[in-house]
Design a protein around this motif. Structure first.
Motif, PDB file in Angstrom:
ATOM      1  N   ASN A  97       0.827  -1.212   0.000  1.00 17.54           N
ATOM      2  CA  ASN A  97       0.000   0.000   0.000  1.00 17.54           C
ATOM      3  C   ASN A  97       0.860   1.260   0.000  1.00 17.54           C
ATOM      4  O   ASN A  97       0.508   2.260  -0.645  1.00 17.54           O
ATOM      5  N   LEU A  98       1.991   1.222   0.707  1.00 14.13           N
ATOM      6  CA  LEU A  98       2.894   2.371   0.700  1.00 14.13           C
ATOM      7  C   LEU A  98       3.474   2.589  -0.691  1.00 14.13           C
ATOM      8  O   LEU A  98       3.491   3.724  -1.198  1.00 14.13           O
ATOM      9  N   VAL A  99       3.961   1.526  -1.322  1.00  7.97           N
ATOM     10  CA  VAL A  99       4.530   1.649  -2.671  1.00  7.97           C
ATOM     11  C   VAL A  99       3.470   2.191  -3.631  1.00  7.97           C
ATOM     12  O   VAL A  99       3.765   3.055  -4.472  1.00  7.97           O
ATOM     13  N   TYR A 100       2.248   1.703  -3.506  1.00  7.40           N
ATOM     14  CA  TYR A 100       1.161   2.156  -4.378  1.00  7.40           C
ATOM     15  C   TYR A 100       1.004   3.673  -4.301  1.00  7.40           C
ATOM     16  O   TYR A 100       0.851   4.349  -5.331  1.00  7.40           O
ATOM     17  N   ALA A 123      -0.618 -17.150   2.185  1.00  8.65           N
ATOM     18  CA  ALA A 123      -0.664 -17.458   0.753  1.00  8.65           C
ATOM     19  C   ALA A 123       0.207 -16.528  -0.081  1.00  8.65           C
ATOM     20  O   ALA A 123      -0.009 -15.310  -0.101  1.00  8.65           O
ATOM     21  N   VAL A 124       1.187 -17.111  -0.769  1.00  8.71           N
ATOM     22  CA  VAL A 124       2.068 -16.331  -1.636  1.00  8.71           C
ATOM     23  C   VAL A 124       1.261 -15.711  -2.782  1.00  8.71           C
ATOM     24  O   VAL A 124       1.603 -14.632  -3.283  1.00  8.71           O
ATOM     25  N   SER A 125       0.178 -16.366  -3.159  1.00  3.52           N
ATOM     26  CA  SER A 125      -0.658 -15.840  -4.251  1.00  3.52           C
ATOM     27  C   SER A 125      -1.190 -14.452  -3.920  1.00  3.52           C
ATOM     28  O   SER A 125      -1.337 -13.615  -4.813  1.00  3.52           O
ATOM     29  N   LEU A 126      -1.469 -14.184  -2.632  1.00  2.00           N
ATOM     30  CA  LEU A 126      -1.967 -12.873  -2.232  1.00  2.00           C
ATOM     31  C   LEU A 126      -0.863 -11.821  -2.372  1.00  2.00           C
ATOM     32  O   LEU A 126      -1.110 -10.687  -2.800  1.00  2.00           O
ATOM     33  N   LYS A 127       0.372 -12.204  -2.059  1.00  2.00           N
ATOM     34  CA  LYS A 127       1.503 -11.283  -2.197  1.00  2.00           C
ATOM     35  C   LYS A 127       1.757 -10.986  -3.676  1.00  2.00           C
ATOM     36  O   LYS A 127       2.034  -9.839  -4.052  1.00  2.00           O
ATOM     37  N   LYS A 128       1.651 -12.015  -4.508  1.00  2.00           N
ATOM     38  CA  LYS A 128       1.841 -11.813  -5.946  1.00  2.00           C
ATOM     39  C   LYS A 128       0.708 -10.964  -6.524  1.00  2.00           C
ATOM     40  O   LYS A 128       0.925 -10.184  -7.462  1.00  2.00           O
ATOM     41  N   TYR A 129      -0.479 -11.110  -5.969  1.00  3.82           N
ATOM     42  CA  TYR A 129      -1.615 -10.278  -6.387  1.00  3.82           C
ATOM     43  C   TYR A 129      -1.308  -8.810  -6.116  1.00  3.82           C
ATOM     44  O   TYR A 129      -1.548  -7.944  -6.969  1.00  3.82           O
ATOM     45  N   LYS A 173       0.868  -2.830 -12.529  1.00  3.79           N
ATOM     46  CA  LYS A 173      -0.102  -2.108 -13.359  1.00  3.79           C
ATOM     47  C   LYS A 173      -0.115  -0.622 -13.033  1.00  3.79           C
ATOM     48  O   LYS A 173      -0.192   0.231 -13.924  1.00  3.79           O
ATOM     49  N   GLU A 174      -0.025  -0.313 -11.731  1.00 10.04           N
ATOM     50  CA  GLU A 174      -0.043   1.085 -11.322  1.00 10.04           C
ATOM     51  C   GLU A 174       1.205   1.811 -11.793  1.00 10.04           C
ATOM     52  O   GLU A 174       1.144   2.985 -12.192  1.00 10.04           O
ATOM     53  N   SER A 175       2.348   1.131 -11.775  1.00  8.52           N
ATOM     54  CA  SER A 175       3.595   1.778 -12.186  1.00  8.52           C
ATOM     55  C   SER A 175       3.569   2.165 -13.659  1.00  8.52           C
ATOM     56  O   SER A 175       4.212   3.143 -14.078  1.00  8.52           O
ATOM     57  N   GLU A 176       2.813   1.417 -14.477  1.00  6.89           N
ATOM     58  CA  GLU A 176       2.708   1.737 -15.900  1.00  6.89           C
ATOM     59  C   GLU A 176       1.988   3.061 -16.138  1.00  6.89           C
ATOM     60  O   GLU A 176       2.169   3.692 -17.178  1.00  6.89           O
ATOM     61  N   LYS A 177       1.203   3.489 -15.151  1.00  3.31           N
ATOM     62  CA  LYS A 177       0.453   4.750 -15.271  1.00  3.31           C
ATOM     63  C   LYS A 177       1.316   5.960 -14.915  1.00  3.31           C
ATOM     64  O   LYS A 177       0.884   7.100 -15.112  1.00  3.31           O
ATOM     65  N   HIS A 178       2.513   5.712 -14.383  1.00  7.95           N
ATOM     66  CA  HIS A 178       3.342   6.809 -13.882  1.00  7.95           C
ATOM     67  C   HIS A 178       4.751   6.712 -14.484  1.00  7.95           C
ATOM     68  O   HIS A 178       5.701   6.279 -13.814  1.00  7.95           O
ATOM     69  N   PRO A 179       4.899   7.103 -15.748  1.00  6.14           N
ATOM     70  CA  PRO A 179       6.204   6.976 -16.422  1.00  6.14           C
ATOM     71  C   PRO A 179       7.305   7.823 -15.789  1.00  6.14           C
ATOM     72  O   PRO A 179       8.489   7.542 -15.995  1.00  6.14           O
ATOM     73  N   ASP A 180       6.940   8.852 -15.012  1.00  9.35           N
ATOM     74  CA  ASP A 180       7.952   9.694 -14.365  1.00  9.35           C
ATOM     75  C   ASP A 180       8.504   9.069 -13.085  1.00  9.35           C
ATOM     76  O   ASP A 180       9.433   9.599 -12.482  1.00  9.35           O
ATOM     77  N   THR A 181       7.919   7.956 -12.692  1.00  5.43           N
ATOM     78  CA  THR A 181       8.358   7.265 -11.476  1.00  5.43           C
ATOM     79  C   THR A 181       8.965   5.922 -11.856  1.00  5.43           C
ATOM     80  O   THR A 181       8.394   5.185 -12.659  1.00  5.43           O
ATOM     81  N   LYS A 182      10.112   5.607 -11.267  1.00  8.73           N
ATOM     82  CA  LYS A 182      10.776   4.333 -11.540  1.00  8.73           C
ATOM     83  C   LYS A 182      10.503   3.368 -10.385  1.00  8.73           C
ATOM     84  O   LYS A 182      10.582   3.751  -9.211  1.00  8.73           O
TER      85      LYS A 182
END
Length: 360
Positions: A24-27, A48-54, A61-70
């Protein structure tokens, strides 16, 4: 006094970045322009590792919306010093937020080894890397923010819990490791002048949370028609804190580091602080579960005619648990303007709606 720390154009290392609070912080950090975010998580199977991968998928997906952020994610264990020092050598983080830890009070009773590895050795590696970030006159880490826990208060009967209270009698190994983190950070702040702030989290909840938390486990059991156990015969109170309020607090704290000062002895005064970060309103567990089941019915996780009374059992207090948690957050409010805004019903409604979408 706080030293202003500007986030823009900085590199921020977030450990435990696939975890509940970390993700949530990274988001939220992704929406800040011109920031480089380095996430690390070992994706262990505590739940469940699946929840972490989720969560990681949401971040991708969110990072693709913010090209100015690496944004870079690294799968690794903070207990591995080679990985940590490689990250510091490669990225030179300006800000470190250490959220990686083995969580859970009850799990620490039966699986102590993982707590020593992650919470003590792992945090030691972070401190050492921060220390050496100043080598050869480098600017180094401007602020280390790390997760502590309300568990450090143990069986303290004085409420609300204040950071001025004595916390020398932990009732679980998990709590002992978190108190140790605070002592280690203080020592490194004193010896190496590392600005450090510890945050004692109080019962964080919300969508995409940890399945080992009570509200999540209750939901799983109620949905399966099983009996939920309410400890201390229902006489438990928890200071529930919605995850977005926690993240808002972390973001505020990041930007205000303890000021570096030299004392009369010509040695550094430790740039060190500890804060409670909680909702500030303890809720009786029976009342909490009542709101939870209402919201689960509203979200159609449970049927309209669900017989809640037939699916609950009042039982004695369990080993390592405490009857009340209650955060005194006046210092955080005064120094950073922190004020949680999410009501319990709002938070549980968002959890119930997410649970329905994810599991049903």
């Amino acid at each position: 006094m706080k030293q202003n720390v500007v986030i823009n154009d900085k590199t921020i290392l977030v450990t435990g970045s696939a975890g509940f609070i970390g993700a949530n912080l990274v988001y939220h950090l992704l929406s800040i322009p011109h920031v480089t975010i380095i996430g690390i998580d070992n994706l262990n199977d505590y739940y469940a590792v699946s929840l972490k991968k989720y969560r990681l998928g949401i971040l991708d997906k969110e990072s693709e919306k913010h090209p100015d952020t690496k944004y870079h994610f690294i799968k690794g264990n903070i207990a591995d010093s080679k990985i940590i020092f490689h990250i510091f050598d490669l990225y030179h983080p300006d800000i470190v937020v250490n959220l990686a830890a083995q969580a859970g009070v009850r799990y620490s009773i039966t699986n102590p080894d993982v707590y020593i590895e992650s919470n003590l050795l792992g945090f030691y590696n972070i401190l050492e890397a921060c220390r050496h970030s100043y080598d050869d006159g480098a600017k180094g880490v401007e602020h280390l923010v790390y997760a502590s826990s309300s568990s450090v208060y143990g069986g303290n009967k004085k409420v609300p819990f204040s950071t001025e209270d004595q916390v020398d009698h932990p009732v679980s190994l998990y709590a002992a490791t978190k108190k140790s983190n605070e002592l280690m950070a203080y020592c490194y702040a004193k010896l190496y002048n590392i600005p450090s702030t510890g945050l004692r989290f109080f019962t964080v909840y919300g969508p995409v949370g940890r399945p080992d938390m009570a509200y999540f486990g209750f939901t799983d059991k109620l949905r399966a028609g099983k009996i939920i156990q309410i400890f201390n015969y229902g006489h438990c109170e928890r200071d529930f804190t919605y995850v977005d309020d926690i993240v808002e607090g972390i973001l505020r704290v990041i930007q205000g580091a303890p000021e570096r000062k030299i004392g009369e002895d010509k040695l550094p005064i430790p740039p060190y602080a500890i804060y409670n970060i909680g909702g500030g309103h303890p809720v009786n567990l029976l009342d909490f579960v009542d709101v939870l089941q209402q919201e689960l019915i509203r979200a159609k996780v449970l049927p309209q005619n669900y017989d809640f009374e037939a699916h609950k059992k009042l039982v004695p207090m369990q080993l390592g648990d405490v009857p009340v948690t209650y955060a005194d957050t006046k210092a955080l409010e005064s120094d950073y303007g922190y004020c949680p805004k999410t009501t319990l019903r709002e938070g549980l409604r968002k959890f119930a709606e997410w649970y329905k979408e994810y599991y049903m």
